[in-house]
Design an enzyme around this catalytic site. Structure first.
Site, PDB file in Angstrom:
ATOM      1  N   THR A 119      33.981  38.235  35.654  1.00 15.89           N
ATOM      2  CA  THR A 119      32.941  39.248  35.838  1.00 15.89           C
ATOM      3  C   THR A 119      31.690  38.662  36.480  1.00 15.89           C
ATOM      4  O   THR A 119      30.940  39.376  37.147  1.00 15.89           O
ATOM      5  CB  THR A 119      32.573  39.913  34.503  1.00 15.89           C
ATOM      6  OG1 THR A 119      32.119  38.915  33.575  1.00 15.89           O
ATOM      7  CG2 THR A 119      33.768  40.649  33.907  1.00 15.89           C
TER       8      THR A 119
ATOM      9  N   LYS B 222      46.142  48.670  41.402  1.00 13.45           N
ATOM     10  CA  LYS B 222      46.376  47.539  42.300  1.00 13.45           C
ATOM     11  C   LYS B 222      47.800  47.008  42.136  1.00 13.45           C
ATOM     12  O   LYS B 222      48.296  46.882  41.029  1.00 13.45           O
ATOM     13  CB  LYS B 222      45.368  46.425  42.000  1.00 13.45           C
ATOM     14  CG  LYS B 222      43.908  46.836  42.139  1.00 13.45           C
ATOM     15  CD  LYS B 222      42.972  45.734  41.670  1.00 13.45           C
ATOM     16  CE  LYS B 222      43.120  45.484  40.177  1.00 13.45           C
ATOM     17  NZ  LYS B 222      42.201  44.421  39.696  1.00 13.45           N
TER      18      LYS B 222
ATOM     19  N   GLY C 288      40.704  39.300  43.140  1.00 11.30           N
ATOM     20  CA  GLY C 288      40.573  40.540  42.389  1.00 11.30           C
ATOM     21  C   GLY C 288      39.137  40.831  41.995  1.00 11.30           C
ATOM     22  O   GLY C 288      38.702  41.989  41.983  1.00 11.30           O
ATOM     23  N   ASP C 289      38.389  39.779  41.663  1.00 10.16           N
ATOM     24  CA  ASP C 289      36.980  39.951  41.299  1.00 10.16           C
ATOM     25  C   ASP C 289      36.181  40.493  42.480  1.00 10.16           C
ATOM     26  O   ASP C 289      35.321  41.359  42.329  1.00 10.16           O
ATOM     27  CB  ASP C 289      36.378  38.620  40.851  1.00 10.16           C
ATOM     28  CG  ASP C 289      37.197  37.930  39.778  1.00 10.16           C
ATOM     29  OD1 ASP C 289      37.888  38.634  39.008  1.00 10.16           O
ATOM     30  OD2 ASP C 289      37.172  36.691  39.714  1.00 10.16           O
TER      31      ASP C 289
END
Length: 313
Positions: A30, A224, A256-257
């Site tokens: 995150t 995804k 992905g982040d």
């Protein structure tokens, strides 16, 4: 100004090359998303809520975030703990193997610090968290965390969640599946992955995943599936958006982040679902062509502060 808060764990990262050379970086799923979101949506307020220590490594983390324009006022200092540490080995195909030292990470005590510091979020448009955010907490603190999110949702904050399942961080698959379900149930924008759902729930198709999530009524499901088209389901549309293949993959860390950050930034800018996915996918494609979780700023695509289209990438 759009105001967002990203929540989770930021760690000291030791990327290892095939020549066994080691550098010192900072990263976390995150946290990576917070950095990319701020780079993409420069004219927004981005804060990161976590627990770190008072040591020099924690100071390095704070300086890095400040240099990226991320607000560090919610990085709570733990007097007796250090940030987590991980090493990552990347093979010739860009695939990763992680080694973690995070059992005594300050982030594991995050919610106790939130309560002790009487942290209260105001006028926040978006909160983003992941399964890793929850996995590093004890069961007691996980419930405190979800209650914290629910309270903010009642104030009108949009909640976004990516399960980002990492089996090694959980007590068992049953606990992971249950807490992930609870997180889905309170979130407005969700980012399920086909691989995560196969592992957590035995789902073998996008139809099964959508059927599982739909009764929870998320406003947006961003499904995804690796290099396959991204499926986005909202109240008004069910859209498949093709993803351009990347031929030269260097490092898949944080792809992905970056995708999540790019998508959320575009939606905050009120861009369409199709535009958001295309921008996010191209950002992820840029990231995997460079080593490390957070790529140098000079290789980033343009920010949304200067354009409303994706053609600049």
């Amino acid at each position: 100004m759009h105001n967002s808060v990203f929540i989770g764990e930021v760690m000291v990262e030791l990327p290892m090359t095939q020549s066994d050379a080691v550098t010192l970086n900072v990263a976390g799923d995150t946290f990576n998303s917070a950095i990319y979101f701020k780079r993409v949506l420069e004219d927004s307020q981005v804060s990161y809520l976590t627990a770190i220590g008072t040591d020099s490594f924690s100071q390095r983390i704070t300086r890095f975030a400040e240099n990226e324009g991320v607000d560090t006022s919610l990085m709570l200092a733990h007097r007796h703990r250090l940030p987590g540490l991980y090493a990552v080995e990347t093979d010739s195909r860009g695939e990763r193997r992680f080694h973690y030292w995070r059992e005594s990470s300050a982030a594991k005590d995050l919610m106790n610090l939130v309560i002790n510091h009487k942290v209260s979020l105001r006028n926040v448009d978006l909160i983003y968290f992941s399964g890793i955010t929850m996995a590093v907490l004890s069961a007691t603190q996980r419930q405190m965390f979800l209650d914290f999110l629910i309270e903010n949702k009642r104030q009108g904050t949009t909640i976004a969640f990516d399960p980002n399942y990492r089996p090694i961080l959980w007590e068992g698959i049953e606990q992971a599946a249950d807490w992930t379900r609870q997180a889905y149930a309170l979130s407005d924008i969700v980012f399920p992955g086909v691989e995560d759902h196969a592992a957590l729930y035995g789902h073998s198709s996008s139809q099964q995943i959508v059927a599982y999530l739909s009764p929870m009524s998320p406003k947006e499901i961003v499904l995804k599936d690796g290099a396959n088209p991204v499926r986005v389901i909202t109240q008004y549309e069910d859209t498949l958006v093709p993803v351009t293949q990347v031929s030269h993959v260097v490092d898949t860390t944080s792809a992905g982040d970056g995708f999540t950050a790019g998508y959320l930034a575009c939606r905050a800018k009120q861009m369409s679902v199709k535009e958001a996915v295309e921008f996010a996918a191209q950002l992820a494609g840029t990231i995997i062509r460079h080593p490390g979780a957070i790529i140098p700023r000079h290789v980033m695509p343009c920010s949304l502060a200067t354009t409303s289209s994706t053609t600049c990438i």
